[in-house]
Design a protein around this motif. Structure first.
Motif, PDB file in Angstrom:
ATOM      1  N   VAL A  22      13.518   0.728  11.900  1.00 47.69           N
ATOM      2  CA  VAL A  22      14.747   0.588  11.281  1.00 47.69           C
ATOM      3  C   VAL A  22      14.675  -0.657  10.851  1.00 47.69           C
ATOM      4  O   VAL A  22      14.904  -0.972   9.366  1.00 47.69           O
ATOM      5  CB  VAL A  22      15.834   0.361  12.722  1.00 47.69           C
ATOM      6  N   GLY A  23      13.996  -1.693  11.239  1.00 49.17           N
ATOM      7  CA  GLY A  23      13.839  -2.936  10.431  1.00 49.17           C
ATOM      8  C   GLY A  23      12.840  -2.993   9.290  1.00 49.17           C
ATOM      9  O   GLY A  23      13.369  -3.713   8.294  1.00 49.17           O
ATOM     10  N   ALA A  24      12.120  -2.269   9.524  1.00 49.79           N
ATOM     11  CA  ALA A  24      10.948  -2.257   8.231  1.00 49.79           C
ATOM     12  C   ALA A  24      12.035  -1.515   6.962  1.00 49.79           C
ATOM     13  O   ALA A  24      11.674  -2.246   5.895  1.00 49.79           O
ATOM     14  CB  ALA A  24       9.779  -1.389   8.533  1.00 49.79           C
ATOM     15  N   LYS A  25      12.323  -0.604   7.235  1.00 47.16           N
ATOM     16  CA  LYS A  25      13.098   0.304   6.225  1.00 47.16           C
ATOM     17  C   LYS A  25      14.270  -0.613   5.504  1.00 47.16           C
ATOM     18  O   LYS A  25      14.385  -0.742   4.342  1.00 47.16           O
ATOM     19  CB  LYS A  25      13.433   1.351   6.791  1.00 47.16           C
ATOM     20  N   ARG A  26      15.062  -1.405   6.332  1.00 43.64           N
ATOM     21  CA  ARG A  26      16.085  -2.219   5.941  1.00 43.64           C
ATOM     22  C   ARG A  26      15.356  -3.374   4.994  1.00 43.64           C
ATOM     23  O   ARG A  26      16.191  -3.403   3.919  1.00 43.64           O
ATOM     24  CB  ARG A  26      16.804  -2.843   7.060  1.00 43.64           C
ATOM     25  N   PRO A  82      12.281   8.928   6.628  1.00 45.26           N
ATOM     26  CA  PRO A  82      13.374   9.165   7.591  1.00 45.26           C
ATOM     27  C   PRO A  82      13.124   9.560   9.012  1.00 45.26           C
ATOM     28  O   PRO A  82      13.600   9.059   9.850  1.00 45.26           O
ATOM     29  CB  PRO A  82      14.450   9.753   7.009  1.00 45.26           C
ATOM     30  N   SER A  83      11.999  10.409   9.070  1.00 43.95           N
ATOM     31  CA  SER A  83      11.602  10.829  10.221  1.00 43.95           C
ATOM     32  C   SER A  83      10.855  10.095  11.137  1.00 43.95           C
ATOM     33  O   SER A  83      10.508  10.127  12.304  1.00 43.95           O
ATOM     34  CB  SER A  83      10.753  12.130  10.189  1.00 43.95           C
ATOM     35  N   THR A  84      10.355   8.699  10.543  1.00 45.28           N
ATOM     36  CA  THR A  84       9.448   7.851  11.313  1.00 45.28           C
ATOM     37  C   THR A  84      10.178   7.197  12.383  1.00 45.28           C
ATOM     38  O   THR A  84       9.665   7.092  13.578  1.00 45.28           O
ATOM     39  CB  THR A  84       8.966   6.748  10.395  1.00 45.28           C
ATOM     40  N   VAL A  85      11.304   7.032  12.438  1.00 44.04           N
ATOM     41  CA  VAL A  85      12.139   6.345  13.472  1.00 44.04           C
ATOM     42  C   VAL A  85      12.180   7.158  14.709  1.00 44.04           C
ATOM     43  O   VAL A  85      12.300   6.559  15.936  1.00 44.04           O
ATOM     44  CB  VAL A  85      13.689   5.873  13.006  1.00 44.04           C
ATOM     45  N   ASP A  86      12.306   8.546  14.378  1.00 44.57           N
ATOM     46  CA  ASP A  86      12.104   9.628  15.720  1.00 44.57           C
ATOM     47  C   ASP A  86      10.750   9.612  16.257  1.00 44.57           C
ATOM     48  O   ASP A  86      10.485  10.242  17.370  1.00 44.57           O
ATOM     49  CB  ASP A  86      12.802  10.755  15.112  1.00 44.57           C
ATOM     50  N   SER A  87       9.735   9.706  15.156  1.00 43.91           N
ATOM     51  CA  SER A  87       8.428  10.023  15.604  1.00 43.91           C
ATOM     52  C   SER A  87       7.624   8.741  16.177  1.00 43.91           C
ATOM     53  O   SER A  87       6.642   9.023  16.895  1.00 43.91           O
ATOM     54  CB  SER A  87       7.538  10.749  14.705  1.00 43.91           C
ATOM     55  N   ILE A  88       8.062   7.656  15.888  1.00 49.93           N
ATOM     56  CA  ILE A  88       7.321   6.431  16.346  1.00 49.93           C
ATOM     57  C   ILE A  88       7.082   6.031  17.875  1.00 49.93           C
ATOM     58  O   ILE A  88       6.303   5.136  17.909  1.00 49.93           O
ATOM     59  CB  ILE A  88       7.701   5.402  15.562  1.00 49.93           C
ATOM     60  N   GLY A 126       0.927  -1.095  -0.058  1.00 49.48           N
ATOM     61  CA  GLY A 126       0.065   0.082   0.020  1.00 49.48           C
ATOM     62  C   GLY A 126       0.785   1.301   0.056  1.00 49.48           C
ATOM     63  O   GLY A 126       1.950   1.415   0.992  1.00 49.48           O
ATOM     64  N   ARG A 127       0.479   2.156  -0.674  1.00 49.06           N
ATOM     65  CA  ARG A 127       1.297   3.306  -1.048  1.00 49.06           C
ATOM     66  C   ARG A 127       1.364   4.255   0.411  1.00 49.06           C
ATOM     67  O   ARG A 127       2.557   4.664   0.783  1.00 49.06           O
ATOM     68  CB  ARG A 127       0.887   4.495  -1.997  1.00 49.06           C
ATOM     69  N   LYS A 128       0.324   4.392   0.901  1.00 51.83           N
ATOM     70  CA  LYS A 128       0.334   5.112   2.203  1.00 51.83           C
ATOM     71  C   LYS A 128       1.149   4.464   3.518  1.00 51.83           C
ATOM     72  O   LYS A 128       1.992   5.107   4.045  1.00 51.83           O
ATOM     73  CB  LYS A 128      -0.898   5.355   2.735  1.00 51.83           C
ATOM     74  N   GLU A 129       1.170   2.965   3.374  1.00 50.93           N
ATOM     75  CA  GLU A 129       2.136   2.244   4.424  1.00 50.93           C
ATOM     76  C   GLU A 129       3.476   2.416   4.109  1.00 50.93           C
ATOM     77  O   GLU A 129       4.303   2.684   4.766  1.00 50.93           O
ATOM     78  CB  GLU A 129       1.775   1.006   4.454  1.00 50.93           C
ATOM     79  N   TRP A 130       3.885   2.087   2.758  1.00 55.10           N
ATOM     80  CA  TRP A 130       5.333   2.290   2.102  1.00 55.10           C
ATOM     81  C   TRP A 130       5.847   3.633   2.590  1.00 55.10           C
ATOM     82  O   TRP A 130       6.884   3.896   3.241  1.00 55.10           O
ATOM     83  CB  TRP A 130       5.291   2.151   0.864  1.00 55.10           C
ATOM     84  N   ASP A 131       4.966   4.736   2.227  1.00 58.84           N
ATOM     85  CA  ASP A 131       5.573   6.131   2.399  1.00 58.84           C
ATOM     86  C   ASP A 131       5.665   6.492   4.137  1.00 58.84           C
ATOM     87  O   ASP A 131       6.617   6.984   4.359  1.00 58.84           O
ATOM     88  CB  ASP A 131       4.496   7.300   1.813  1.00 58.84           C
ATOM     89  N   TYR A 132       5.013   5.766   4.756  1.00 55.97           N
ATOM     90  CA  TYR A 132       5.181   6.072   6.236  1.00 55.97           C
ATOM     91  C   TYR A 132       6.603   5.450   6.839  1.00 55.97           C
ATOM     92  O   TYR A 132       7.375   6.178   7.404  1.00 55.97           O
ATOM     93  CB  TYR A 132       4.006   5.699   7.023  1.00 55.97           C
TER      94      TYR A 132
END
Length: 308
Positions: free
Chosen positions: A183-187, A168-174, A158-164
């Motif tokens: 970190v694991g998802a993006k890798r 790069p700011s997700t790791v700091d806001s989650i 899903g495009r929205k899930e991928w974008d989230y």
């Protein structure tokens, strides 16, 4: 696939077969026929072992205790199954999510063992479709050697899930407790970047398979409607994460949801549609293979599992 990958995969397969001796009854958890040519099975990725307060901590204590007692649930532990849906129609071989892989939790990450023990090679999988990018759903795209487990598959996101998760700011806001998820998802997403097909709410991603927005558990969580003639099934991922509280009190907030208020609204909408249209349901964390149906009783709902 090069020779080194083949030999590593052969080693993993041999170890998997040894580990699965005597456990065949737990490999394919449930199965249903959809139309004349399509089959949907659920195969086990193991189970999770989580602190109950992670799920139930914000719920009203007395009412929760009564509900769990009524459903004969042991409130001292929380060990939901992990059921990966496998769809085959004679042309496409589709997995919905890929489990946790070797790096998340010792009780999970069993998908390679199950698919190869039922005679399905990872190379035979033509499509992988993700509900969302939490560890127990996406970390399994890499094997013990960090190779892609399903190298020939198109990976649908899903495009929205991928974008989230790609942001790069997700790791700091989650939040600190979930930073490792980001970190694991993006890798892992980086490993499939060249094999991804994006989709949006309402889109038919494959014949007879349409995406259905079910946001809340994660920002872009997706369910999937599979229809063949008058028959239909809804793959709900983690939008309905257990067979008791989520059905009887869909309005209660769960600690596993990233946006509890949106997730609660999603549960109510899904349960209403599934029960009204008499659809079958497949839940990643529902019991006995996760396949069943939904009955509405007053303002509450009930999960009725399929016999296994």
């Amino acid at each position: 696939m090069d020779g080194n990958t083949f030999s590593r995969r052969t080693f993993l397969y041999s170890a998997a077969c040894l580990g699965m001796l005597g456990t065949q009854s737990r490999i394919v958890r449930a199965e249903l026929q959809l139309g004349s040519s399509a089959r949907i099975s659920t195969v086990s990725d193991g189970y999770l072992s989580l602190p109950p307060e992670m799920v139930f901590g914000s719920m009203p204590k007395e009412e929760l205790e009564q509900l769990l007692n009524r459903n004969r649930v042991d409130a001292t532990k929380y060990e939901p199954e992990c059921n990966v849906a496998l769809y085959r129609d004679g042309k496409n071989t589709v997995l919905f999510d890929v489990g946790a892989g070797p790096d998340f939790m010792p009780t999970s990450g069993k998908l390679l063992e199950t698919v190869e023990t039922i005679g399905l090679s990872p190379e035979d999988v033509s499509h992988v479709v993700f509900t969302h990018a939490h560890p127990d759903h996406i970390w399994g795209i890499l094997d013990d050697f960090d190779d892609l487990l399903f190298p020939n598959a198109t990976h649908h996101f899903g495009r929205k899930e991928w974008d989230y998760w790609w942001n790069p700011s997700t790791v700091d806001s989650i939040g600190e407790d979930r930073a490792a998820f980001a970190v694991g998802a993006k890798r892992r997403m980086a490993e499939i970047e060249d094999q991804v097909a994006f989709f949006d709410d309402g889109q038919e991603i494959l014949p007879d398979i349409a995406a259905r927005a079910s946001f809340g558990h994660t920002p872009g969580h997706m369910a999937f409607e599979i229809r063949s003639g008058s028959e239909s099934v809804m793959i709900v991922g983690d939008a309905l994460g257990n067979p008791h509280v989520a059905f009887e009190r869909p309005d209660w907030h769960s600690g596993t949801d990233q946006d509890p208020q949106t997730a609660a609204a999603t549960r109510s909408l899904l349960l209403d549609q599934i029960s009204r249209e008499q659809m079958k349901i497949i839940g990643f964390h529902l019991p006995n293979g996760g396949i069943g149906r939904v009955e509405k009783t007053g303002s509450a709902y009930k999960f009725i599992g399929e016999p296994t």
